[in-house]
Design a protein around this motif. Structure first.
Motif, PDB file in Angstrom:
ATOM      1  N   MET A  24      -0.080   3.455   1.285  1.00  0.00           N
ATOM      2  CA  MET A  24       0.636   3.664   2.326  1.00  0.00           C
ATOM      3  C   MET A  24      -0.551   3.953   3.362  1.00  0.00           C
ATOM      4  O   MET A  24       0.071   3.065   4.203  1.00  0.00           O
ATOM      5  N   LYS A  25      -1.595   4.765   2.954  1.00  0.00           N
ATOM      6  CA  LYS A  25      -2.530   3.858   4.883  1.00  0.00           C
ATOM      7  C   LYS A  25      -2.926   2.949   4.713  1.00  0.00           C
ATOM      8  O   LYS A  25      -3.076   2.399   6.033  1.00  0.00           O
ATOM      9  N   LYS A  26      -2.923   2.354   3.547  1.00  0.00           N
ATOM     10  CA  LYS A  26      -3.740   0.362   3.469  1.00  0.00           C
ATOM     11  C   LYS A  26      -2.341  -0.373   4.682  1.00  0.00           C
ATOM     12  O   LYS A  26      -2.545  -0.736   5.602  1.00  0.00           O
ATOM     13  N   GLU A  27      -1.379   0.041   4.311  1.00  0.00           N
ATOM     14  CA  GLU A  27      -0.025  -0.760   4.983  1.00  0.00           C
ATOM     15  C   GLU A  27      -0.583  -0.305   6.474  1.00  0.00           C
ATOM     16  O   GLU A  27       0.402  -1.511   7.350  1.00  0.00           O
ATOM     17  N   VAL A  28      -0.483   1.243   6.842  1.00  0.00           N
ATOM     18  CA  VAL A  28      -0.050   1.795   8.594  1.00  0.00           C
ATOM     19  C   VAL A  28      -1.113   0.544   8.936  1.00  0.00           C
ATOM     20  O   VAL A  28      -1.476  -0.139  10.113  1.00  0.00           O
ATOM     21  N   ILE A  29      -2.472  -0.003   8.438  1.00  0.00           N
ATOM     22  CA  ILE A  29      -3.863   0.111   8.578  1.00  0.00           C
ATOM     23  C   ILE A  29      -4.167  -1.840   9.333  1.00  0.00           C
ATOM     24  O   ILE A  29      -3.968  -2.172  10.127  1.00  0.00           O
ATOM     25  N   ASP A  30      -2.999  -1.976   7.874  1.00  0.00           N
ATOM     26  CA  ASP A  30      -2.549  -3.464   8.098  1.00  0.00           C
ATOM     27  C   ASP A  30      -1.737  -4.104   8.959  1.00  0.00           C
ATOM     28  O   ASP A  30      -2.007  -4.770  10.143  1.00  0.00           O
ATOM     29  N   ILE A  31      -0.749  -3.372   9.594  1.00  0.00           N
ATOM     30  CA  ILE A  31       0.450  -2.737  11.044  1.00  0.00           C
ATOM     31  C   ILE A  31      -0.240  -2.611  12.370  1.00  0.00           C
ATOM     32  O   ILE A  31      -0.447  -3.931  13.576  1.00  0.00           O
ATOM     33  N   ILE A  32      -1.327  -2.360  12.228  1.00  0.00           N
ATOM     34  CA  ILE A  32      -1.889  -2.018  13.142  1.00  0.00           C
ATOM     35  C   ILE A  32      -2.975  -2.973  14.251  1.00  0.00           C
ATOM     36  O   ILE A  32      -3.077  -3.875  14.744  1.00  0.00           O
ATOM     37  N   VAL A  33      -3.696  -2.816  13.025  1.00  0.00           N
ATOM     38  CA  VAL A  33      -4.790  -4.745  12.477  1.00  0.00           C
ATOM     39  C   VAL A  33      -3.637  -6.064  13.503  1.00  0.00           C
ATOM     40  O   VAL A  33      -4.540  -6.521  14.707  1.00  0.00           O
ATOM     41  N   SER A  34      -2.656  -5.923  12.645  1.00  0.00           N
ATOM     42  CA  SER A  34      -1.545  -7.284  13.345  1.00  0.00           C
ATOM     43  C   SER A  34      -1.507  -6.980  14.420  1.00  0.00           C
ATOM     44  O   SER A  34      -1.080  -8.070  15.596  1.00  0.00           O
ATOM     45  N   GLN A  35      -1.155  -5.734  15.529  1.00  0.00           N
ATOM     46  CA  GLN A  35      -0.455  -5.971  16.359  1.00  0.00           C
ATOM     47  C   GLN A  35      -1.572  -5.985  16.904  1.00  0.00           C
ATOM     48  O   GLN A  35      -1.398  -6.662  18.587  1.00  0.00           O
ATOM     49  N   THR A  36      -2.753  -5.817  16.868  1.00  0.00           N
ATOM     50  CA  THR A  36      -3.956  -5.597  17.700  1.00  0.00           C
ATOM     51  C   THR A  36      -4.426  -7.790  18.285  1.00  0.00           C
ATOM     52  O   THR A  36      -4.585  -7.268  18.784  1.00  0.00           O
ATOM     53  N   HIS A  37      -3.961  -8.063  17.052  1.00  0.00           N
ATOM     54  CA  HIS A  37      -4.446  -9.003  17.133  1.00  0.00           C
ATOM     55  C   HIS A  37      -3.802 -10.594  17.807  1.00  0.00           C
ATOM     56  O   HIS A  37      -3.714 -11.149  18.928  1.00  0.00           O
ATOM     57  N   TYR A  38      -2.160  -9.515  18.014  1.00  0.00           N
ATOM     58  CA  TYR A  38      -1.168  -9.841  18.398  1.00  0.00           C
ATOM     59  C   TYR A  38      -1.437  -9.563  19.725  1.00  0.00           C
ATOM     60  O   TYR A  38      -1.389 -10.996  21.196  1.00  0.00           O
ATOM     61  N   GLN A  39      -2.001  -8.735  20.584  1.00  0.00           N
ATOM     62  CA  GLN A  39      -1.793  -8.588  22.031  1.00  0.00           C
ATOM     63  C   GLN A  39      -2.952  -9.067  22.252  1.00  0.00           C
ATOM     64  O   GLN A  39      -3.198  -9.821  23.422  1.00  0.00           O
ATOM     65  N   HIS A  40      -4.346  -9.032  22.048  1.00  0.00           N
ATOM     66  CA  HIS A  40      -5.431 -10.018  22.306  1.00  0.00           C
ATOM     67  C   HIS A  40      -4.573 -11.601  21.638  1.00  0.00           C
ATOM     68  O   HIS A  40      -5.424 -12.161  22.959  1.00  0.00           O
ATOM     69  N   ARG A  41      -4.158 -12.024  21.679  1.00  0.00           N
ATOM     70  CA  ARG A  41      -3.500 -13.358  21.339  1.00  0.00           C
ATOM     71  C   ARG A  41      -2.626 -13.555  22.557  1.00  0.00           C
ATOM     72  O   ARG A  41      -2.872 -14.805  23.187  1.00  0.00           O
ATOM     73  N   ILE A  42      -1.727 -12.916  22.894  1.00  0.00           N
ATOM     74  CA  ILE A  42      -1.799 -13.013  24.361  1.00  0.00           C
ATOM     75  C   ILE A  42      -2.641 -12.920  25.241  1.00  0.00           C
ATOM     76  O   ILE A  42      -2.529 -13.323  26.574  1.00  0.00           O
ATOM     77  N   MET A  43      -3.362 -11.995  25.797  1.00  0.00           N
ATOM     78  CA  MET A  43      -3.972 -11.887  26.291  1.00  0.00           C
ATOM     79  C   MET A  43      -4.693 -12.628  26.725  1.00  0.00           C
ATOM     80  O   MET A  43      -5.204 -13.456  28.107  1.00  0.00           O
TER      81      MET A  43
END
Length: 227
Positions: free
Chosen positions: A1-20
């Motif tokens: 469960m913790k691993k899934e949450v971490i993956d979601i946070i990492v994916s969102q961070t990568h998305y924000q970096h791409r937009i910027m």
């Protein structure tokens, strides 16, 4: 469960970096376009500047008029034109005539003149004189400006031919501003008496008759001013 949450946070961070990153790249491209865009030469309209014109000022000579200008002609003095109002061939009755005859009747006729040219004056003729022509007096300008209200009674001595032989003032009534009350005066200003007598001598009458003959007789009339 913790691993899934971490993956979601990492994916969102990568998305924000791409937009910027995309935004930064777009800004850099726009800056480069505006900075390195080739400048266009603005052609100025060709015109010829005229050479300065030389203005030559001649020496001024002061002159004076030898003779003074002639003075303008004097205005002509206006000549007053009589404004008589004439009434012809009309018999007019005046009540003042009867009052005059009743007030001061002559008991007998008077004969004047030399032999062969006698004129008979009757104090109580069978038919009194009748007016056939009237001249109104000219009112002086001073009397008009002063708003004088007056009635001047004039006695006439009428000849056998209807002309006026004598004329004299018998009474002068001077009225107030409203024209209601009056007082009898001996004289009046502004030449109203002279104007009345001047007009009276121009009157014409149908002569009085007595016993079928034309005779001289007295009559009376009044001249009104300011009413």
């Amino acid at each position: 469960m913790k691993k899934e949450v971490i993956d979601i946070i990492v994916s969102q961070t990568h998305y924000q970096h791409r937009i910027m990153g995309c935004i930064i790249v777009a800004q850099l491209i726009m800056i480069s376009v505006f900075k390195f865009w080739p400048e266009q030469e603005i052609k100025k309209p060709a015109f010829i500047i005229p050479d300065n014109e030389a203005i030559i000022v001649e020496e001024m000579i002061v002159t004076r008029q030898a003779n003074a200008p002639a003075s303008p002609p004097k205005p002509q003095v206006p000549i007053p034109v009589p404004t008589y109002e004439v009434i012809e061939d009309e018999i007019l009755d005046f009540p003042e005539m009867d009052d005059f005859q009743n007030a001061d009747p002559l008991s007998e006729s008077i004969t004047t003149g030399q032999r062969g040219d006698e004129e008979r004056i009757s104090g109580n003729p069978d038919r009194p004189p009748r007016v056939t022509k009237i001249f109104e007096p000219i009112v002086p300008e001073e009397a008009k400006e002063a708003s004088i209200k007056a009635i001047i009674f004039v006695n006439f001595l009428v000849n056998r031919d209807g002309s006026v032989k004598e004329a004299y003032v018998s009474e002068v009534r001077l009225y107030d501003d409203k024209g209601e009350n009056y007082e009898v005066v001996q004289s009046i200003r502004y030449g109203l008496i002279e104007a009345s007598l001047e007009a009276a001598y121009k009157w014409r009458f149908r002569p009085a008759t007595e016993g079928g003959e034309k005779v001289g007789a007295y009559a009376q009339n009044s001249f009104t001013f300011g009413f």
